[in-house]
Write an enzyme that holds these catalytic residues in place. Structure first.
Site, PDB file in Angstrom:
ATOM      1  N   ASP A   1      -6.184  -2.770  -2.672  1.00  0.00           N
ATOM      2  CA  ASP A   1      -4.968  -2.199  -2.085  1.00  0.00           C
ATOM      3  C   ASP A   1      -4.317  -3.210  -1.145  1.00  0.00           C
ATOM      4  OD1 ASP A   1      -3.001  -0.340  -1.685  1.00  0.00           O
ATOM      5  OD2 ASP A   1      -4.090   0.793  -0.164  1.00  0.00           O
TER       6      ASP A   1
ATOM      7  N   GLY B   1      -0.933   7.455   8.519  1.00  0.00           N
ATOM      8  CA  GLY B   1      -0.813   7.226   7.091  1.00  0.00           C
ATOM      9  C   GLY B   1      -1.673   8.184   6.307  1.00  0.00           C
TER      10      GLY B   1
END
Length: 693
Positions: A473, A358
């Protein structure tokens, strides 16, 4: 005084003014004292003969006698007396029932010492001054508080009492250095045997007295609640000092009655000791050092600020018998990483496969060669960093290494590669992430399964907020699952510690689909409510098996939110019009259409949600951050107590772990990442620049 009959004893002459009348003002006494400095020699050497040693003052220097002296001989007294001030003549045993009247200038003296007649030695009970405070010892007997302004004359009175009790003595010349200005050496008529016998008796008296016990920081109010072990208290010994040697002592402050747990040090010089076992400072009695547990405090710096150079020594006391020791106390196991032992090498792990790659790094599935445990190895991306270690990874390491909760992924250690740019975090291995699981499911989670997952998620978020941390997040791809039904929060790259009052932060946080409306409208002062909005989006996604608001940009995201929940105004959201993005005109939507997506009863196969469940979802997606429900209140919501009850973790559905090839060809409908958005805006490659540029 009796000392005058044994020639050779001459005490210090201290001018003391007496109050002849109750109504005489303090200024008159000071004026009279200044005009007659040679009057009223110090004839009160026998005052307070039965009290224990205290702090004494002479010529501006404080002297301490570390031990009590034997009580003097009581004399019968007659007549009336007057009120006494500190330093005045007193007779008898030194108790509060005895005193002496002021001396006259014509009274006879012997060897410079004024003698007081028996008729003048008793005070009138009506004029007797109340002495305070009163100290009660262990035997129940009442002792008068020490007078902090008495001079060195008490030491002279000790020697005088020894001489008075003996019938024959051996003259001993003791040339002592004068204490202060204006004092000459003393000639003592003391028997050596008597002095030694007196010291032995005094040591016995000291052992019979109660001494305050030493106590370390583990028993204070700052210690861990789990540290309930029985702490051992080591009593501090006193060093016996002769009456003559006590004259040459340095100054020290008077110690008041200790409170429970207060550390008292009865040494003659101002010093402190630092225990090498516990790292706790134990200072003098007039210091009150409190080390809050959990704070990173340099013990050496804290000590240097409070004490002069040379006073911070390990057990810096007089003699070995005066050393105080802090006992070692067994502590309960805690979350602790010893960075001093160095980091292990990544070569001690066997690589099995790649789990995911990621924005923040690549994650590998590896086996620990030492223990055989399967763990996850996350590599920190360093190629774009020119000024040092990545800030996002540094925050993530700092937070995860300090937290320990069942709903938060555990970071075991940090390992390094062949060069200093290969940094890895060793984390517990979880087979799935929530987003990948939902995409492989044919049917969405049931209400009982959603309750099980939401309870774990709310408990983890509550733990973060209780420890003043914003995740910033939260999304389904940052929630990990294993085949035991456990859910854990991961990826703390955007997390921040916050405080009160709040500080402004960047609004470019939280993945777009889970971003709160106040962030989309440009608010920089935000708190835990932004995480609660993300939980509402996750709850809706668990029930519907799809994102609740899947906007493509900030404006599109706001438009989808307003079309579903209605357009906010000042009545619904106080302060809305003051936000930077409130100037943008959106379509007017007056009704909340969220209920249309989650029916109480569905005949078309859509997601179902009870009234209590819809109330929780609606409170998680409240516009006003001040009215948005907190994690603690959400855990106590009635939806988790109604039927169907939350499913047990052991009965949650399991899924096979995906191999590397399946992950590579798997196409995720991924939402825009906040860090990628920022990079694109900096490079000018984003055509839709949002609301703020």
């Amino acid at each position: 005084m009796a000392a005058g009959s044994h020639g050779g004893y001459r005490g210090y002459e201290v001018a003391r003014e007496r109050e002849h009348d109750v109504g005489v003002s303090r200024r008159s006494k000071e004026h009279y004292h200044h005009r007659h400095p040679s009057r009223h020699r110090d004839s009160e050497r026998r005052r307070d003969g039965g009290r224990s040693g205290g702090r004494e003052l002479s010529n501006g220097y404080s002297h301490r006698r570390d031990s009590p002296r034997p009580p003097p001989r009581r004399r019968p007294s007659e007549g009336r007396t007057e009120d006494r001030e500190p330093g005045e003549v007193s007779g008898g045993s030194g108790s509060e029932r005895s005193g002496e009247r002021p001396m006259k200038t014509g009274e006879p003296r012997e060897n410079g010492v004024t003698r007081v007649s028996k008729e003048e030695a008793k005070m009138s009970p009506s004029k007797k001054r109340k002495q305070s405070p009163v100290i009660w010892d262990r035997n129940g007997s009442k002792r008068q508080a020490r007078d902090p302004v008495r001079g060195i004359r008490e030491v002279d009175a000790v020697v005088a009492e020894i001489i008075m009790h003996q019938s024959h003595s051996l003259p001993v010349m003791s040339s002592l250095s004068s204490i202060g200005d204006g004092h000459s050496p003393m000639i003592l008529d003391v028997s050596v045997d008597k002095v030694q016998e007196y010291e032995k008796n005094r040591i016995v008296d000291e052992e019979e007295e109660g001494y305050p016990t030493m106590r370390n920081i583990l028993t204070s109010r700052w210690a861990d609640a789990g540290d309930e072990e029985e702490n051992v208290f080591v009593p501090k010994k006193k060093k016996s000092v002769s009456p003559v040697d006590s004259i040459e002592r340095g100054s020290t402050k008077k110690v008041t009655s200790p409170e429970s747990g207060e550390v008292l040090v009865y040494n003659s010089v101002r010093s402190s000791s630092r225990s090498s076992d516990s790292g706790v400072l134990q200072g003098s009695a007039n210091r009150d050092l409190e080390v809050e547990k959990g704070d990173n405090i340099d013990v050496e710096e804290a000590a240097d600020d409070d004490y002069p150079a040379g006073h911070l020594l390990d057990s810096d006391f007089e003699g070995e018998d005066c050393r105080s020791e802090t006992p070692e106390c067994t502590r309960s196991p805690r979350r602790c990483i010893n960075m001093l032992q160095g980091c292990r090498s990544v070569d001690e792990f066997e690589r099995l496969n790649t789990i995911n790659e990621g924005t923040y790094g690549v994650v590998f599935r590896v086996r620990d060669k030492r223990t055989g445990e399967i763990v996850a190895l996350k590599k920190v991306k360093m190629e774009k960093e020119r000024e040092g270690f990545p800030l996002t990874s540094l925050r993530e390491m700092n937070i995860l290494l300090s937290f320990h909760h069942p709903s938060i992924v555990e970071v075991k250690e940090v390992v390094v590669g062949s060069n200093d740019r290969d940094i890895f975090m060793v984390m517990e291995y979880m087979e799935h992430d929530l987003k990948g699981v939902m995409e492989t499911m044919k049917q969405p989670y049931s209400q009982s399964e959603v309750k099980c997952l939401m309870l774990q998620l709310l408990e983890g978020v509550k733990y973060l907020h209780d420890n003043w941390v914003l995740h910033r997040d939260l999304k389904t791809s940052n929630l990990l699952l294993n085949n035991r039904g456990e859910l854990k929060i991961c990826d703390f790259g955007l997390s921040r510690q916050y405080g009160s009052p709040l500080k402004p932060y960047t609004q470019l946080v939280v993945t777009l689909w889970y971003r709160a409306p106040e962030l989309l409208l440009g608010a920089k002062d935000y708190s835990t409510a932004i995480d609660m909005w993300s939980l509402g989006c996750i709850m809706g996604e668990l029930l519907s098996k799809g994102p609740l608001f899947n906007g493509k940009s900030e404006i599109d995201q706001l438009d989808k939110i307003f079309r579903t929940l209605g357009t906010p105004d000042e009545n619904i959201w106080p302060g809305y019009s003051k936000l930077p993005g409130a100037t943008v005109k959106f379509g007017k939507q007056t009704h909340n259409r969220l209920r249309d997506k989650f029916r109480a009863v569905s005949f078309t196969g859509g997601p179902m949600l009870s009234e209590a469940g819809f109330d929780l979802l609606n409170r998680l997606l409240t516009y006003d951050p001040e009215k948005r429900i907190s994690a603690e209140d959400a855990l106590n919501h009635e939806w988790f107590r109604e039927l169907p009850l939350p499913r047990s973790k052991d009965f949650m559905p399991t899924f096979p772990a995906l191999n590397e090839q399946d992950r590579r060809f798997k196409k995720h409908m991924k939402s825009p990442d906040p860090l990628e958005e920022q990079r694109m805006k900096e490079q000018g490659n984003n055509g839709d620049r949002g609301l703020f540029g």
